[in-house]
Write a protein that holds these residues in place. Structure first.
Motif, short mmCIF file in Angstrom:
data_model
loop_
_atom_site.label_atom_id
_atom_site.label_comp_id
_atom_site.label_asym_id
_atom_site.label_seq_id
_atom_site.Cartn_x
_atom_site.Cartn_y
_atom_site.Cartn_z
N LEU A 29 48.69 36.23 49.82
CA LEU A 29 47.47 35.96 48.82
C LEU A 29 46.54 36.94 49.10
O LEU A 29 45.84 37.29 50.12
CB LEU A 29 47.03 34.57 49.40
N ASN A 30 46.48 38.16 47.96
CA ASN A 30 45.68 39.10 48.12
C ASN A 30 44.61 39.03 47.29
O ASN A 30 44.71 37.81 46.74
CB ASN A 30 46.34 40.56 47.79
N THR A 31 43.64 39.68 47.05
CA THR A 31 42.34 39.47 46.13
C THR A 31 42.81 39.03 44.87
O THR A 31 42.20 38.21 44.08
CB THR A 31 41.47 40.63 46.40
N ALA A 32 43.74 39.99 44.40
CA ALA A 32 44.06 39.66 42.88
C ALA A 32 44.85 38.34 42.81
O ALA A 32 44.41 37.49 41.93
CB ALA A 32 45.33 40.75 42.70
N THR A 33 45.60 38.02 43.64
CA THR A 33 46.14 36.65 43.61
C THR A 33 44.98 35.60 43.58
O THR A 33 45.15 34.32 42.94
CB THR A 33 47.08 36.23 44.69
N MET A 34 43.99 35.65 44.58
CA MET A 34 43.00 34.82 44.89
C MET A 34 42.36 34.59 43.29
O MET A 34 42.06 33.40 42.64
CB MET A 34 41.90 35.11 45.67
N ARG A 35 41.78 35.66 42.76
CA ARG A 35 41.29 35.68 41.59
C ARG A 35 41.90 35.12 40.46
O ARG A 35 41.40 34.22 39.51
CB ARG A 35 40.81 37.10 40.96
N GLU A 36 43.42 35.33 40.30
CA GLU A 36 44.24 34.77 39.21
C GLU A 36 44.29 33.31 39.59
O GLU A 36 44.30 32.60 38.57
CB GLU A 36 45.59 35.87 39.21
N VAL A 37 44.56 32.92 40.87
CA VAL A 37 44.98 31.27 40.76
C VAL A 37 43.69 30.74 40.43
O VAL A 37 43.60 29.68 39.85
CB VAL A 37 45.33 31.18 42.31
N VAL A 38 42.37 31.34 41.03
CA VAL A 38 41.26 30.55 40.69
C VAL A 38 41.01 30.45 39.43
O VAL A 38 40.46 29.28 38.67
CB VAL A 38 40.00 31.09 41.46
N ALA A 39 41.23 31.74 38.67
CA ALA A 39 41.16 31.38 37.09
C ALA A 39 41.97 30.74 36.48
O ALA A 39 41.48 29.86 35.48
CB ALA A 39 41.32 33.11 36.62
N ALA A 40 43.21 30.80 36.66
CA ALA A 40 44.12 29.82 35.86
C ALA A 40 43.90 28.29 36.29
O ALA A 40 43.89 27.44 35.17
CB ALA A 40 45.55 30.01 36.54
N ALA A 41 43.43 28.06 37.54
CA ALA A 41 43.09 26.82 37.81
C ALA A 41 41.70 26.16 36.97
O ALA A 41 41.58 25.12 36.64
CB ALA A 41 42.77 26.52 39.43
#
Ligand code: CO8
Length: 258
Positions: A29-41
């Motif tokens: 989980l890098n910063t991009a993944t965190m931002r994307e998972v949060v945005a998608a959720a």
């Protein structure tokens, strides 16, 4: 999905799927993944057509932790100022029930991501652990808090202090997962569980999740007060009238999520 680089997103029925997709790094989980998972959720959470969210990874790895290579050179000041993992709190705060479908490694931040979900389905090939002490750090996405609440102090402390990995059977025995299923059935079973949830009235789901959260966050007296208020509040929903009328009339309910 052109808008996402590290995850795949799709909707099946009333279920929103978020699939971690960084196979080269075992879904670290890098910063991009965190931002994307949060945005998608949050996008699914805002969609009344979605009543449950599934988060999954690959057969080999749900997520092998926070991205060690991204964090390695950071200073304490940088970690503090950028609040490196802060956005995950928004993932934990979505009102829609979230099902984690875990196969392979769920380590460090990966285990903690699963712990932010409401139901954890594990394949018989899932492995859980909090190996952070081996890296000179500690769990930073909720592991020390949510594991103690989920497993009790002594089991949680053993896992966090030794970094030992446990298999799916042990995870089920200690209460870290809701249920274990054969690896080949994991995604179908996750869809079935999530769709079963998603068909229920949305106002009741939101209230149930909020009340369950209260059990972890408040005193018993406060939690019971919250539950009673949430229970009473549902009597102004159309779905409460429909659900109870359907019972009385011995027919299936038809919910409008209102
Ligand atoms: N971060 C970055 N890259 C990773 C990670 C990770 N967590 N895990 C695996 N990778 C990469 C490997 O470096 C490797 O890349 P490359 O091919 O370029 O060398 C690739 O993924 C494949 O991994 P392996 O070759 O190691 O695969 P194996 O099957 O041999 O081993 C393991 C699998 C056992 C899972 C092993 O990869 C491993 O031990 N990974 C690290 C597990 C770990 O320690 N996780 C905890 C990370 S710390 C953390 O999560 C902190 C939580 C939140 C902190 C918040 C702070 C505020």
């Amino acid at each position: 999905d052109a808008e996402y680089q590290t995850i795949r997103v799709e909707q099946r029925g009333r279920v929103g799927w978020i699939t971690l997709d960084r196979p080269e790094a075992l879904n670290a989980l890098n910063t991009a993944t965190m931002r994307e998972v949060v945005a998608a959720a949050e996008t699914f959470d805002a969609d009344e057509g979605v009543g449950a969210i599934v988060v999954t990874g690959s057969e080999k790895a749900f997520a092998a932790g926070a991205d060690i290579k991204e964090m390695e050179s950071k200073s304490s000041v940088e970690m503090t100022l950028t609040d490196h993992f802060g956005a995950w709190a928004r993932f934990a705060a979505v009102r829609t029930p979230v099902v984690a479908a875990v196969s392979g490694y769920a380590l460090g931040g990966g285990c903690e991501l699963a712990l932010m979900c409401d139901v954890i389905l594990a394949s018989d090939r899932a492995r859980f652990g909090q190996p952070e002490v081996q890296l000179g750090v500690i769990p930073g996405m909720g592991g020390t808090q949510r594991l103690v609440r989920a497993l009790g102090y002594y089991k949680a402390a053993e896992l966090v202090l030794t970094g030992r990995m446990i298999d799916a059977a042990e995870a089920e025995r200690v209460g870290l997962v809701s249920r274990v299923v054969p690896a080949t059935d994991l995604l179908d079973e996750a869809q079935t569980v999530a769709q079963t949830i998603a068909e229920k009235p949305l106002p009741a789901l939101y209230a149930a999740k909020a009340a369950l959260d209260a059990a972890l966050e408040t005193s018993l007296a406060e939690g019971l007060r919250f539950e009673r208020q949430a229970f009473a509040g549902l009597f102004d929903t159309a779905d409460q009238k429909e659900g109870m009328a359907a019972f009385r009339e011995k027919r299936a309910p038809s919910f409008t999520h209102r």
